[in-house]
Design a protein around this motif. Structure first.
Motif, PDB file in Angstrom:
ATOM      1  N   MET A  56       0.843  -1.188   0.000  1.00 37.47           N
ATOM      2  CA  MET A  56       0.000   0.000   0.000  1.00 37.47           C
ATOM      3  C   MET A  56       0.885   1.249   0.000  1.00 37.47           C
ATOM      4  N   MET A  57       0.589   2.160  -0.882  1.00 35.44           N
ATOM      5  CA  MET A  57       1.372   3.386  -0.990  1.00 35.44           C
ATOM      6  C   MET A  57       0.948   4.378   0.088  1.00 35.44           C
ATOM      7  N   SER A  58       1.913   5.002   0.707  1.00 37.10           N
ATOM      8  CA  SER A  58       1.625   5.969   1.767  1.00 37.10           C
ATOM      9  C   SER A  58       1.565   7.382   1.184  1.00 37.10           C
ATOM     10  N   GLU A  59       0.444   8.066   1.419  1.00 33.84           N
ATOM     11  CA  GLU A  59       0.304   9.435   0.936  1.00 33.84           C
ATOM     12  C   GLU A  59       1.181  10.382   1.741  1.00 33.84           C
ATOM     13  N   LYS A  60       1.664  11.400   1.057  1.00 37.08           N
ATOM     14  CA  LYS A  60       2.410  12.463   1.731  1.00 37.08           C
ATOM     15  C   LYS A  60       1.390  13.519   2.152  1.00 37.08           C
ATOM     16  N   ILE A  61       1.333  13.791   3.447  1.00 42.20           N
ATOM     17  CA  ILE A  61       0.340  14.713   4.000  1.00 42.20           C
ATOM     18  C   ILE A  61       1.055  15.940   4.554  1.00 42.20           C
ATOM     19  N   ALA A  62       0.455  17.098   4.324  1.00 48.58           N
ATOM     20  CA  ALA A  62       0.980  18.350   4.866  1.00 48.58           C
ATOM     21  C   ALA A  62      -0.158  19.140   5.495  1.00 48.58           C
ATOM     22  N   ILE A  63       0.166  19.856   6.558  1.00 51.66           N
ATOM     23  CA  ILE A  63      -0.762  20.770   7.216  1.00 51.66           C
ATOM     24  C   ILE A  63      -0.197  22.176   7.020  1.00 51.66           C
ATOM     25  N   ASP A 122      -4.529  25.424  17.883  1.00 56.34           N
ATOM     26  CA  ASP A 122      -5.208  24.270  18.484  1.00 56.34           C
ATOM     27  C   ASP A 122      -5.650  23.288  17.395  1.00 56.34           C
ATOM     28  N   ALA A 123      -6.131  23.809  16.275  1.00 56.62           N
ATOM     29  CA  ALA A 123      -6.554  22.943  15.168  1.00 56.62           C
ATOM     30  C   ALA A 123      -5.362  22.190  14.581  1.00 56.62           C
ATOM     31  N   VAL A 124      -4.228  22.876  14.455  1.00 57.53           N
ATOM     32  CA  VAL A 124      -3.011  22.222  13.951  1.00 57.53           C
ATOM     33  C   VAL A 124      -2.621  21.075  14.893  1.00 57.53           C
ATOM     34  N   LYS A 125      -2.659  21.335  16.187  1.00 57.65           N
ATOM     35  CA  LYS A 125      -2.325  20.289  17.167  1.00 57.65           C
ATOM     36  C   LYS A 125      -3.304  19.127  17.084  1.00 57.65           C
ATOM     37  N   ALA A 126      -4.591  19.403  16.951  1.00 57.57           N
ATOM     38  CA  ALA A 126      -5.609  18.353  16.899  1.00 57.57           C
ATOM     39  C   ALA A 126      -5.439  17.483  15.650  1.00 57.57           C
ATOM     40  N   VAL A 127      -5.226  18.112  14.499  1.00 58.65           N
ATOM     41  CA  VAL A 127      -5.034  17.345  13.270  1.00 58.65           C
ATOM     42  C   VAL A 127      -3.741  16.534  13.361  1.00 58.65           C
ATOM     43  N   SER A 128      -2.692  17.140  13.903  1.00 61.28           N
ATOM     44  CA  SER A 128      -1.422  16.433  14.073  1.00 61.28           C
ATOM     45  C   SER A 128      -1.588  15.208  14.970  1.00 61.28           C
ATOM     46  N   ARG A 129      -2.305  15.381  16.074  1.00 56.92           N
ATOM     47  CA  ARG A 129      -2.555  14.244  16.984  1.00 56.92           C
ATOM     48  C   ARG A 129      -3.329  13.137  16.285  1.00 56.92           C
ATOM     49  N   ALA A 130      -4.351  13.521  15.540  1.00 61.86           N
ATOM     50  CA  ALA A 130      -5.166  12.529  14.843  1.00 61.86           C
ATOM     51  C   ALA A 130      -4.337  11.761  13.811  1.00 61.86           C
ATOM     52  N   LEU A 131      -3.536  12.477  13.035  1.00 59.53           N
ATOM     53  CA  LEU A 131      -2.701  11.808  12.036  1.00 59.53           C
ATOM     54  C   LEU A 131      -1.665  10.901  12.697  1.00 59.53           C
ATOM     55  N   SER A 132      -1.094  11.371  13.806  1.00 56.80           N
ATOM     56  CA  SER A 132      -0.119  10.556  14.546  1.00 56.80           C
ATOM     57  C   SER A 132      -0.778   9.298  15.096  1.00 56.80           C
ATOM     58  N   THR A 133      -1.958   9.454  15.665  1.00 57.57           N
ATOM     59  CA  THR A 133      -2.687   8.309  16.221  1.00 57.57           C
ATOM     60  C   THR A 133      -2.960   7.265  15.142  1.00 57.57           C
ATOM     61  N   LEU A 134      -3.270   7.737  13.933  1.00 59.93           N
ATOM     62  CA  LEU A 134      -3.538   6.832  12.816  1.00 59.93           C
ATOM     63  C   LEU A 134      -2.253   6.381  12.116  1.00 59.93           C
ATOM     64  N   GLN A 135      -1.120   6.798  12.672  1.00 58.67           N
ATOM     65  CA  GLN A 135       0.220   6.425  12.198  1.00 58.67           C
ATOM     66  C   GLN A 135       0.526   6.917  10.779  1.00 58.67           C
ATOM     67  N   VAL A 147      -3.934  19.570   4.320  1.00 58.38           N
ATOM     68  CA  VAL A 147      -4.956  20.057   5.237  1.00 58.38           C
ATOM     69  C   VAL A 147      -4.726  21.567   5.321  1.00 58.38           C
ATOM     70  N   ASN A 148      -5.652  22.335   4.777  1.00 57.07           N
ATOM     71  CA  ASN A 148      -5.492  23.785   4.685  1.00 57.07           C
ATOM     72  C   ASN A 148      -6.165  24.474   5.877  1.00 57.07           C
ATOM     73  N   LEU A 149      -5.363  24.912   6.836  1.00 60.51           N
ATOM     74  CA  LEU A 149      -5.870  25.657   7.989  1.00 60.51           C
ATOM     75  C   LEU A 149      -5.477  27.138   7.895  1.00 60.51           C
ATOM     76  N   PHE A 150      -5.010  27.548   6.731  1.00 62.99           N
ATOM     77  CA  PHE A 150      -4.578  28.923   6.501  1.00 62.99           C
ATOM     78  C   PHE A 150      -5.779  29.853   6.447  1.00 62.99           C
ATOM     79  N   GLU A 151      -5.717  30.963   7.184  1.00 60.81           N
ATOM     80  CA  GLU A 151      -6.843  31.900   7.260  1.00 60.81           C
ATOM     81  C   GLU A 151      -6.542  33.289   6.716  1.00 60.81           C
TER      82      GLU A 151
END
Length: 93
Positions: free
Chosen positions: A1-8, A32-45, A73-77
């Protein structure tokens, strides 16, 4: 399975600037949103990288091209005093 490259991507906070004009909660919310998305991605490895954006827009184009990300993941405002920057970054993505 190919692993996608993800950026926030998100606004790079300017220390003190936004807190002094009453926008501190908005900046804290983005971080806080950056931390939450980072945690979620880390949890899902998933492997990911974060990219705090700062002006000028031509530099952002170069930075985004270096990412070679499959998913962003675009959190830019947008930048203070540059109301069109939010849409410009979305267009670059």
């Amino acid at each position: 399975m190919m692993s996608e490259k993800i950026a926030i991507v998100y606004n790079e906070p300017v220390p003190g600037k936004y807190h002094s004009c009453g926008e501190g909660m908005a900046i804290d919310g983005v971080l806080d949103a950056v931390k939450a998305v980072s945690r979620a991605l880390s949890t899902l490895q998933y492997e990911f990288q974060t990219l705090p954006l700062k002006p000028p827009l031509p530099l952002i184009r170069t930075e985004l091209q270096k990412l070679h990300a499959d998913i962003v993941v675009n959190l830019f405002e947008g930048f203070d005093g540059m109301p069109k920057s939010e849409a410009a970054v979305a267009e670059l993505l």
